[in-house]
Design a protein around this motif. Sequence first.
Motif, mmCIF file in Angstrom:
data_model
loop_
_atom_site.group_PDB
_atom_site.id
_atom_site.type_symbol
_atom_site.label_atom_id
_atom_site.label_comp_id
_atom_site.label_asym_id
_atom_site.label_seq_id
_atom_site.Cartn_x
_atom_site.Cartn_y
_atom_site.Cartn_z
ATOM 1 N N GLN A 97 -36.510 42.588 60.173
ATOM 2 C CA GLN A 97 -36.588 42.181 58.769
ATOM 3 C C GLN A 97 -36.721 40.668 58.725
ATOM 4 O O GLN A 97 -35.884 39.963 59.289
ATOM 5 C CB GLN A 97 -35.319 42.627 58.025
ATOM 6 N N PRO A 98 -37.798 40.148 58.136
ATOM 7 C CA PRO A 98 -38.916 40.895 57.577
ATOM 8 C C PRO A 98 -39.864 41.362 58.686
ATOM 9 O O PRO A 98 -39.690 40.996 59.831
ATOM 10 C CB PRO A 98 -39.605 39.854 56.694
ATOM 11 N N GLY A 99 -40.847 42.158 58.276
ATOM 12 C CA GLY A 99 -41.883 42.575 59.225
ATOM 13 C C GLY A 99 -41.825 44.035 59.611
ATOM 14 O O GLY A 99 -42.368 44.412 60.658
ATOM 15 N N LYS A 100 -41.228 44.867 58.768
ATOM 16 C CA LYS A 100 -41.058 46.284 59.141
ATOM 17 C C LYS A 100 -42.386 47.037 59.308
ATOM 18 O O LYS A 100 -42.607 47.634 60.356
ATOM 19 C CB LYS A 100 -40.151 46.978 58.119
ATOM 20 N N PRO A 101 -43.282 47.008 58.310
ATOM 21 C CA PRO A 101 -44.512 47.790 58.519
ATOM 22 C C PRO A 101 -45.511 47.008 59.365
ATOM 23 O O PRO A 101 -45.804 45.845 59.068
ATOM 24 C CB PRO A 101 -45.037 48.013 57.092
ATOM 25 N N GLY A 150 -48.102 42.113 54.263
ATOM 26 C CA GLY A 150 -48.649 41.099 53.357
ATOM 27 C C GLY A 150 -47.652 40.092 52.837
ATOM 28 O O GLY A 150 -48.041 38.968 52.477
ATOM 29 N N ASN A 151 -46.396 40.449 52.763
ATOM 30 C CA ASN A 151 -45.439 39.453 52.277
ATOM 31 C C ASN A 151 -45.535 38.218 53.172
ATOM 32 O O ASN A 151 -45.526 38.345 54.406
ATOM 33 C CB ASN A 151 -44.016 40.015 52.320
ATOM 34 N N PRO A 152 -45.634 37.037 52.577
ATOM 35 C CA PRO A 152 -45.923 35.850 53.408
ATOM 36 C C PRO A 152 -44.922 35.592 54.533
ATOM 37 O O PRO A 152 -45.324 35.238 55.646
ATOM 38 C CB PRO A 152 -45.934 34.706 52.391
ATOM 39 N N VAL A 153 -43.638 35.737 54.268
ATOM 40 C CA VAL A 153 -42.677 35.477 55.349
ATOM 41 C C VAL A 153 -42.797 36.573 56.415
ATOM 42 O O VAL A 153 -42.682 36.307 57.613
ATOM 43 C CB VAL A 153 -41.236 35.347 54.816
ATOM 44 N N SER A 154 -43.093 37.791 55.968
ATOM 45 C CA SER A 154 -43.303 38.883 56.929
ATOM 46 C C SER A 154 -44.509 38.583 57.805
ATOM 47 O O SER A 154 -44.486 38.817 59.018
ATOM 48 C CB SER A 154 -43.550 40.204 56.197
ATOM 49 N N ALA A 155 -45.575 38.076 57.179
ATOM 50 C CA ALA A 155 -46.789 37.763 57.950
ATOM 51 C C ALA A 155 -46.482 36.663 58.968
ATOM 52 O O ALA A 155 -46.891 36.748 60.127
ATOM 53 C CB ALA A 155 -47.912 37.327 57.005
ATOM 54 N N GLU A 165 -29.246 47.080 59.693
ATOM 55 C CA GLU A 165 -29.890 48.116 60.523
ATOM 56 C C GLU A 165 -31.131 47.617 61.258
ATOM 57 O O GLU A 165 -31.638 48.296 62.142
ATOM 58 C CB GLU A 165 -30.199 49.363 59.676
ATOM 59 N N ARG A 166 -31.640 46.430 60.883
ATOM 60 C CA ARG A 166 -32.804 45.882 61.584
ATOM 61 C C ARG A 166 -32.473 44.470 62.079
ATOM 62 O O ARG A 166 -31.643 43.798 61.484
ATOM 63 C CB ARG A 166 -34.011 45.771 60.633
ATOM 64 N N THR A 167 -33.123 44.027 63.135
ATOM 65 C CA THR A 167 -32.934 42.644 63.596
ATOM 66 C C THR A 167 -33.510 41.707 62.543
ATOM 67 O O THR A 167 -34.643 41.897 62.095
ATOM 68 C CB THR A 167 -33.656 42.428 64.942
ATOM 69 N N GLY A 208 -35.692 36.715 52.281
ATOM 70 C CA GLY A 208 -36.579 37.504 51.415
ATOM 71 C C GLY A 208 -38.017 37.224 51.814
ATOM 72 O O GLY A 208 -38.416 36.074 51.992
ATOM 73 N N SER A 209 -38.803 38.307 51.969
ATOM 74 C CA SER A 209 -40.099 38.134 52.611
ATOM 75 C C SER A 209 -41.164 37.548 51.680
ATOM 76 O O SER A 209 -42.265 37.288 52.112
ATOM 77 C CB SER A 209 -40.567 39.465 53.193
ATOM 78 N N HIS A 210 -40.799 37.298 50.414
ATOM 79 C CA HIS A 210 -41.763 36.704 49.475
ATOM 80 C C HIS A 210 -41.528 35.204 49.290
ATOM 81 O O HIS A 210 -42.257 34.551 48.568
ATOM 82 C CB HIS A 210 -41.652 37.407 48.114
#
Length: 403
Positions: free
Chosen positions: A277-281, A298-303, A342-344, A369-371
Amino acid sequence: MRTIEEHLAAALALVRPLDPQEVALEDALDLVLALDVTCAVELPRFDNSAMDGYAVRASDVAAATAADPVRLVVLADLAAGSAEHPEVGPGTCARIMTGAPVPPGADAIVPVELTDGGLTQVRIDAGTRAGTHVRRAGEDARPGDLVLAAGTTLGPQQIAAAAAAGFARLLVHRRPRIAVLSTGSELVAPGAELRRGQIPDSNSFLLAAAVRAAGGIAVRIGAVPDDAATLRRVLAEQQGQVDAIVTSGGVSMGAYDVVKEVLTAEPGMEFVQVAMQPGKPQGLGTLTDGTPLFALPGNPVSAFVSFEVFVRPALRRLAGRMDLGRPEVCATVVDGWQPPGERTQYMPVALERGPAGWLARRAARGGSGSHLVAGLAGAQGLAVVGAGAGEVRPGDSVRVLVV
Ligand SMILES: Nc1nc2c(c(=O)[nH]1)N[C@H]1C(S)=C(S)[C@@H](COP(=O)(O)OP(=O)(O)OC[C@H]3O[C@@H](n4cnc5c(N)ncnc54)[C@H](O)[C@@H]3O)O[C@H]1N2
Ligand code: MOO
């Protein structure tokens, strides 16, 4: 759910170092050497002076003092680059500049400060011993010595060594060429007027900059709308042109997740959930022509985090690098937070030097927060909090990837 390690292994399995190519030294910075560089000559190439002064026979001047100086006849004036090689016999010397070859017969250099600086005759005010201020041929490297090993990343120091050994060109792994694109019908170019529901496309800029910062050549395609035919066409155009493609957006559960829609049918592609988290999918794999593709959320922090954790290491492998990960530091948390559990978690943090080591504080007010793309701007690191960890408290130690 897939572990981060499993997904990273899948990402790395898609790539191998790009074929070597020759580049001029000027273009070699940050590239990885594909072949050992072995010295064919002695470095220094010849015995030369380490000082501006006089090349003497040490035995002539051994007893010289300021009170009882020795006078020598000056036979020649040797500048660096001089091809002259006057024989220095007893009672003579040569004026010599730093870097000039030590003439035959001379075995020591007396710095000009210890003389009267004479041009035809010189007064030597101090004794010396054989070898003083002489830089010996081969003391740095000898023929057959390994100067640079294959796999070395070429920085200024390594480029200097190659140049000194006489190499004008080096065999390196070429820079990976990576196409980046964002998907989303809400995306418009930064600066353009926005109607309700639209936002500027930041991810294609983020990813292009990240590719460049990692040593790749970015081909920024920009934003592609959530339209399968358009995405298919854009991807087809890139096949064979680039070493990998990175997309953002369209990989989760939405009705218009175009990347997933177009690429699920590709036999080489897989879409998974990763325990982070972030980056699950996440999606990754190869297109039909074998081009590796990384489909990031697509969420910028996830990307950003996904690029850091999966794409950057793969890009570095393409570039021939052996060290694939970021450097890590251990930091003391200034402000605490509650990880998802539950996620790293990868928490963007600002890093600061404290009195007893690194201090980490959340870069964005809202945390991971991934946004929170504006907050991401303050991040110099990603604090890694393992799955199952409880609250992160001020004073706790965390592992931080320095990004
Ligand atoms: N029902 C579910 N919904 C979501 C899930 C889930 O498991 N079930 N996962 C969430 C998570 S976690 C993430 S991360 C996102 C990933 O979604 P997508 O990869 O499909 O990304 P989009 O839906 O296209 O966009 C998400 C978000 O990011 C903004 N965005 C997208 N591209 C850009 C860009 N180039 N520049 C700036 N901002 C961008 C977009 O407008 C959205 O706000 O899915 C969750 N949903
Ligand atoms: O896992 Mo998503 O990438 O948090 O926001």
